[in-house]
Write a protein that holds these residues in place. Structure first.
Motif, PDB file in Angstrom:
ATOM      1  N   LEU A  88       0.825  -1.217   0.000  1.00 19.93           N
ATOM      2  CA  LEU A  88       0.000   0.000   0.000  1.00 19.93           C
ATOM      3  C   LEU A  88       0.854   1.259   0.000  1.00 19.93           C
ATOM      4  CD1 LEU A  88      -2.802  -1.054   2.528  1.00 19.93           C
ATOM      5  CD2 LEU A  88      -2.917  -1.012   0.041  1.00 19.93           C
ATOM      6  N   LEU A  89       1.993   1.197   0.686  1.00 20.37           N
ATOM      7  CA  LEU A  89       2.891   2.352   0.703  1.00 20.37           C
ATOM      8  C   LEU A  89       3.436   2.641  -0.697  1.00 20.37           C
ATOM      9  CD1 LEU A  89       4.393   4.504   2.344  1.00 20.37           C
ATOM     10  CD2 LEU A  89       6.200   2.821   2.764  1.00 20.37           C
ATOM     11  N   VAL A  90       3.859   1.603  -1.399  1.00 18.59           N
ATOM     12  CA  VAL A  90       4.352   1.785  -2.768  1.00 18.59           C
ATOM     13  C   VAL A  90       3.243   2.298  -3.675  1.00 18.59           C
ATOM     14  CG1 VAL A  90       5.258   0.559  -4.787  1.00 18.59           C
ATOM     15  CG2 VAL A  90       6.164   0.062  -2.499  1.00 18.59           C
ATOM     16  N   VAL A 107     -12.872  13.341 -17.549  1.00 19.55           N
ATOM     17  CA  VAL A 107     -12.043  12.184 -17.187  1.00 19.55           C
ATOM     18  C   VAL A 107     -11.574  12.262 -15.740  1.00 19.55           C
ATOM     19  CG1 VAL A 107     -11.270  11.755 -19.559  1.00 19.55           C
ATOM     20  CG2 VAL A 107     -10.014  13.372 -18.117  1.00 19.55           C
ATOM     21  N   VAL A 108     -12.315  12.988 -14.907  1.00 15.22           N
ATOM     22  CA  VAL A 108     -11.886  13.121 -13.519  1.00 15.22           C
ATOM     23  C   VAL A 108     -12.030  11.809 -12.747  1.00 15.22           C
ATOM     24  CG1 VAL A 108     -14.137  13.798 -12.621  1.00 15.22           C
ATOM     25  CG2 VAL A 108     -12.052  14.663 -11.517  1.00 15.22           C
ATOM     26  N   PHE A 109     -12.876  10.898 -13.282  1.00 13.57           N
ATOM     27  CA  PHE A 109     -13.066   9.610 -12.603  1.00 13.57           C
ATOM     28  C   PHE A 109     -11.815   8.731 -12.674  1.00 13.57           C
ATOM     29  CE2 PHE A 109     -14.159   8.961 -17.016  1.00 13.57           C
ATOM     30  CZ  PHE A 109     -13.624   7.720 -17.327  1.00 13.57           C
ATOM     31  N   VAL A 110     -10.846   9.136 -13.501  1.00 11.77           N
ATOM     32  CA  VAL A 110      -9.629   8.332 -13.628  1.00 11.77           C
ATOM     33  C   VAL A 110      -8.849   8.311 -12.313  1.00 11.77           C
ATOM     34  CG1 VAL A 110      -7.404   8.170 -14.814  1.00 11.77           C
ATOM     35  CG2 VAL A 110      -9.488   8.704 -16.102  1.00 11.77           C
ATOM     36  N   LYS A 111      -8.871   9.389 -11.576  1.00 16.37           N
ATOM     37  CA  LYS A 111      -8.106   9.453 -10.319  1.00 16.37           C
ATOM     38  C   LYS A 111      -8.603   8.429  -9.283  1.00 16.37           C
ATOM     39  CE  LYS A 111      -6.668  14.287 -10.728  1.00 16.37           C
ATOM     40  NZ  LYS A 111      -6.674  15.625 -10.062  1.00 16.37           N
ATOM     41  N   PRO A 112      -9.884   8.394  -8.909  1.00 17.88           N
ATOM     42  CA  PRO A 112     -10.303   7.376  -7.937  1.00 17.88           C
ATOM     43  C   PRO A 112     -10.170   5.951  -8.474  1.00 17.88           C
ATOM     44  CG  PRO A 112     -12.203   8.562  -8.797  1.00 17.88           C
ATOM     45  CD  PRO A 112     -10.989   9.308  -9.251  1.00 17.88           C
ATOM     46  N   LEU A 113     -10.389   5.775  -9.805  1.00 26.72           N
ATOM     47  CA  LEU A 113     -10.234   4.442 -10.375  1.00 26.72           C
ATOM     48  C   LEU A 113      -8.786   3.969 -10.277  1.00 26.72           C
ATOM     49  CD1 LEU A 113     -11.517   2.087 -11.911  1.00 26.72           C
ATOM     50  CD2 LEU A 113     -10.999   3.297 -14.049  1.00 26.72           C
ATOM     51  N   ALA A 114      -7.837   4.875 -10.578  1.00 28.67           N
ATOM     52  CA  ALA A 114      -6.424   4.515 -10.471  1.00 28.67           C
ATOM     53  C   ALA A 114      -6.036   4.250  -9.024  1.00 28.67           C
ATOM     54  CB  ALA A 114      -5.564   5.639 -11.063  1.00 28.67           C
ATOM     55  N   ALA A 115      -6.609   4.991  -8.091  1.00 33.25           N
ATOM     56  CA  ALA A 115      -6.302   4.778  -6.675  1.00 33.25           C
ATOM     57  C   ALA A 115      -6.765   3.401  -6.207  1.00 33.25           C
ATOM     58  CB  ALA A 115      -6.949   5.872  -5.831  1.00 33.25           C
ATOM     59  N   VAL A 116      -7.986   3.013  -6.584  1.00 32.03           N
ATOM     60  CA  VAL A 116      -8.512   1.703  -6.168  1.00 32.03           C
ATOM     61  C   VAL A 116      -7.712   0.569  -6.790  1.00 32.03           C
ATOM     62  CG1 VAL A 116     -10.520   0.188  -6.306  1.00 32.03           C
ATOM     63  CG2 VAL A 116     -10.822   2.594  -5.750  1.00 32.03           C
ATOM     64  N   LEU A 117      -7.483   0.650  -8.113  1.00 36.27           N
ATOM     65  CA  LEU A 117      -6.778  -0.439  -8.797  1.00 36.27           C
ATOM     66  C   LEU A 117      -5.337  -0.590  -8.302  1.00 36.27           C
ATOM     67  CD1 LEU A 117      -8.028   0.040 -12.490  1.00 36.27           C
ATOM     68  CD2 LEU A 117      -8.790  -1.626 -10.787  1.00 36.27           C
ATOM     69  N   SER A 118      -4.638   0.528  -8.118  1.00 34.82           N
ATOM     70  CA  SER A 118      -3.247   0.440  -7.679  1.00 34.82           C
ATOM     71  C   SER A 118      -3.135  -0.102  -6.254  1.00 34.82           C
ATOM     72  CB  SER A 118      -2.586   1.818  -7.786  1.00 34.82           C
ATOM     73  OG  SER A 118      -3.264   2.749  -6.951  1.00 34.82           O
ATOM     74  N   ASN A 119      -4.024   0.326  -5.375  1.00 33.49           N
ATOM     75  CA  ASN A 119      -3.974  -0.183  -3.998  1.00 33.49           C
ATOM     76  C   ASN A 119      -4.281  -1.677  -3.942  1.00 33.49           C
ATOM     77  OD1 ASN A 119      -3.679   1.996  -1.653  1.00 33.49           O
ATOM     78  ND2 ASN A 119      -4.753   2.994  -3.338  1.00 33.49           N
ATOM     79  N   VAL A 120      -5.276  -2.119  -4.729  1.00 31.74           N
ATOM     80  CA  VAL A 120      -5.591  -3.547  -4.741  1.00 31.74           C
ATOM     81  C   VAL A 120      -4.435  -4.349  -5.331  1.00 31.74           C
ATOM     82  CG1 VAL A 120      -7.104  -5.284  -5.776  1.00 31.74           C
ATOM     83  CG2 VAL A 120      -8.086  -3.197  -4.809  1.00 31.74           C
ATOM     84  N   PHE A 121      -3.885  -3.883  -6.446  1.00 36.40           N
ATOM     85  CA  PHE A 121      -2.809  -4.624  -7.104  1.00 36.40           C
ATOM     86  C   PHE A 121      -1.563  -4.732  -6.220  1.00 36.40           C
ATOM     87  CE2 PHE A 121       1.038  -4.526  -9.768  1.00 36.40           C
ATOM     88  CZ  PHE A 121       0.877  -5.734 -10.437  1.00 36.40           C
ATOM     89  N   PHE A 122      -1.084  -3.606  -5.723  1.00 39.17           N
ATOM     90  CA  PHE A 122       0.150  -3.632  -4.930  1.00 39.17           C
ATOM     91  C   PHE A 122      -0.085  -4.269  -3.551  1.00 39.17           C
ATOM     92  CE2 PHE A 122       1.310  -0.345  -8.021  1.00 39.17           C
ATOM     93  CZ  PHE A 122       2.603  -0.741  -8.336  1.00 39.17           C
ATOM     94  N   GLY A 123      -1.294  -4.133  -2.990  1.00 38.98           N
ATOM     95  CA  GLY A 123      -1.560  -4.782  -1.714  1.00 38.98           C
ATOM     96  C   GLY A 123      -1.542  -6.297  -1.831  1.00 38.98           C
ATOM     97  N   VAL A 124      -2.210  -6.840  -2.848  1.00 39.44           N
ATOM     98  CA  VAL A 124      -2.210  -8.291  -3.070  1.00 39.44           C
ATOM     99  C   VAL A 124      -0.808  -8.787  -3.415  1.00 39.44           C
ATOM    100  CG1 VAL A 124      -3.107 -10.128  -4.548  1.00 39.44           C
ATOM    101  CG2 VAL A 124      -4.635  -8.326  -3.724  1.00 39.44           C
ATOM    102  N   SER A 125      -0.071  -8.025  -4.239  1.00 41.85           N
ATOM    103  CA  SER A 125       1.296  -8.422  -4.589  1.00 41.85           C
ATOM    104  C   SER A 125       2.190  -8.464  -3.358  1.00 41.85           C
ATOM    105  CB  SER A 125       1.871  -7.454  -5.623  1.00 41.85           C
ATOM    106  OG  SER A 125       1.091  -7.445  -6.800  1.00 41.85           O
ATOM    107  N   GLY A 126       2.042  -7.476  -2.461  1.00 38.58           N
ATOM    108  CA  GLY A 126       2.843  -7.479  -1.243  1.00 38.58           C
ATOM    109  C   GLY A 126       2.535  -8.664  -0.354  1.00 38.58           C
ATOM    110  N   CYS A 127       1.246  -9.040  -0.231  1.00 39.97           N
ATOM    111  CA  CYS A 127       0.876 -10.219   0.571  1.00 39.97           C
ATOM    112  C   CYS A 127       1.448 -11.493  -0.023  1.00 39.97           C
ATOM    113  CB  CYS A 127      -0.641 -10.324   0.681  1.00 39.97           C
ATOM    114  SG  CYS A 127      -1.395  -9.140   1.800  1.00 39.97           S
ATOM    115  N   ASN A 128       1.364 -11.635  -1.346  1.00 37.50           N
ATOM    116  CA  ASN A 128       1.870 -12.854  -1.980  1.00 37.50           C
ATOM    117  C   ASN A 128       3.384 -12.968  -1.849  1.00 37.50           C
ATOM    118  OD1 ASN A 128      -0.712 -13.577  -2.769  1.00 37.50           O
ATOM    119  ND2 ASN A 128      -0.555 -12.543  -4.749  1.00 37.50           N
ATOM    120  N   LEU A 129       4.087 -11.875  -2.026  1.00 35.74           N
ATOM    121  CA  LEU A 129       5.545 -11.915  -1.868  1.00 35.74           C
ATOM    122  C   LEU A 129       5.938 -12.237  -0.433  1.00 35.74           C
ATOM    123  CD1 LEU A 129       6.635  -8.862  -4.073  1.00 35.74           C
ATOM    124  CD2 LEU A 129       6.960 -11.298  -4.573  1.00 35.74           C
ATOM    125  N   ALA A 130       5.211 -11.683   0.530  1.00 33.23           N
ATOM    126  CA  ALA A 130       5.526 -11.969   1.940  1.00 33.23           C
ATOM    127  C   ALA A 130       5.233 -13.417   2.282  1.00 33.23           C
ATOM    128  CB  ALA A 130       4.721 -11.036   2.844  1.00 33.23           C
TER     129      ALA A 130
END
Length: 392
Positions: A88-90, A107-130
């Motif tokens: 999540l930090l990354v 296209v202002v909806f791109v900001k919250p969409l990018a926030a949700v997708l990036s947090n989910v992606f990097f959060g799951v990746s961090g759990c799997n690596l750990a």
């Protein structure tokens, strides 16, 4: 209770999002609506429906995560948490430039969409690596420990906590198991068990009072010997009795329930909980006796059936011997003919085989005296008076 609260929160959130979302619609679209309040009601209903679906989904996800957490080793849980935090930090560091970009309204909806997708992606990746590489951190803290290396490689599983039932504490055999090193991990005593022991110790019945005091004394001695390894769980569970509360504690902690109660052990097995029945453990550790084995057995008492005697093996197993009635106190050579196994123990059946192996001190002289009297009696003697059988 928690699942109901989750559903209520999701329904309220969905309703509020649908009701207030009307203000975010483009103005040309709002001008085409004749009844804005009706539109709010419709969107609020849709929001409540989708919130209800999301609440059910989130509740199922929460139950699955809680089940995994209860059965998950502590080191793996900590490593996953650290991996999630780092992911999540990354994600948020990478999002900072995107959130600062001036984007047009379309296209202002791109900001919250990018926030949700990036947090989910990097959060799951961090759990799997750990999960894959997190345990190797144990080598940095204690590289010379064999146990740490085995745990890091996943070969050695951490010991589960042992939850004591009242019957095990009163029985007293738990001390021997702990002293022998057969039980590993922490020993948990529920507050409900301590309350039950206290109630027994305060009972007007002398037998119950002695059992309760014996159990409390044993816990005090175990506390002095093992210190922090003995943990008192003060959680107050809702249940009809001590057994229900112990089952809930076992399910929450993922530990192993130690009991001598046959019924409680079976209920725990039905609920797919880990349980160790000390009575079954004692039966399993008894030496195997097969038909045809010869035993040297001391007869302790007469049996219920005619011509039966009863003796006991060194482990307390009862042996019913055919042809040994009236020979209490004697040691006989017997041959095993069969065995009967039941939930409470085992009964061995045998028959006498040959003369006494070790006659006791009193039975031997008495038997010799009876034999001498029989030999010297006129009825059994061949040297009687020759005139006794002549006609008069």
């Amino acid at each position: 209770m928690v699942d109901t609260l989750i559903l209520i929160l999701f329904v309220v959130s969905g309703t509020a999002a649908g009701w207030l979302g009307v203000d975010l619609l483009p103005e040309p679209l709002l001008l085409q609506v004749d009844k804005p309040e009706g539109l709010r009601t419709v969107l609020g209903g849709f929001g409540a429906f989708f919130g209800l679906l999301a609440g059910f989904f989130f509740g199922q996800l929460r139950r699955r995560l809680m089940a995994q957490v209860r059965s998950m080793p502590t080191d793996l849980l900590v490593s996953r948490a650290v991996g999630l935090i780092l992911g999540l930090l990354v994600a948020n560091l990478l999002l900072a430039p995107i959130l600062l970009l001036p984007l047009p309204w379309e296209v202002v909806f791109v900001k919250p969409l990018a926030a949700v997708l990036s947090n989910v992606f990097f959060g799951v990746s961090g759990c799997n690596l750990a999960e894959v590489h997190g345990r190797t951190l144990l080598r940095l803290f204690n590289p010379s420990s064999t146990e740490a290396l085995l745990v890091a490689e996943g070969v050695l599983q951490p010991a589960s906590a042992k939850i004591l039932d009242t019957s095990v504490i009163i029985d007293g055999r738990i001390r021997g198991l702990l002293d022998s090193g057969l039980l590993e991990g922490q020993v948990i005593v529920a507050q409900s068990v301590i309350d039950e022991l206290q109630a027994l110790a305060d009972s007007a019945n002398g037998e119950k009072r002695g059992r309760g005091r014996r159990g409390l004394k044993l816990l005090s001695e175990l506390r002095e010997i093992y210190g922090r390894r003995l943990v008192v769980n003060s959680t107050r569970y809702e249940g009809k009795g001590v057994d229900d509360k112990l089952l809930l504690l076992t399910a929450d902690t993922g530990g192993t329930l130690l009991t001598a109660d046959y019924n409680l052990a079976k209920v725990a097995e039905v609920k797919a909980l880990k349980v160790l029945n000390l009575s079954e453990l004692v039966i399993a550790l008894r030496p195997e006796v097969r038909p045809g084995d010869e035993l040297l057995l001391k007869i302790a008492r007469d049996g219920k059936e005619a011509d039966q005697g009863v003796g006991y093996l060194d482990d307390g197993t009862m042996v019913v011997v055919e042809g040994a009635r009236g020979r209490i106190g004697e040691r006989l050579e017997v041959v095993v003919t069969g065995a009967l196994q039941n939930p409470t123990g085992r009964i061995v059946f045998a028959r006498t085989d040959g003369p006494l192996a070790e006659p006791n001190a009193e039975a031997g002289p008495k038997r010799k005296q009876r034999a001498e009297r029989n030999r010297s009696s006129p009825a059994n003697s061949g040297s009687s008076d020759p005139q006794a059988g002549s006609p008069r």
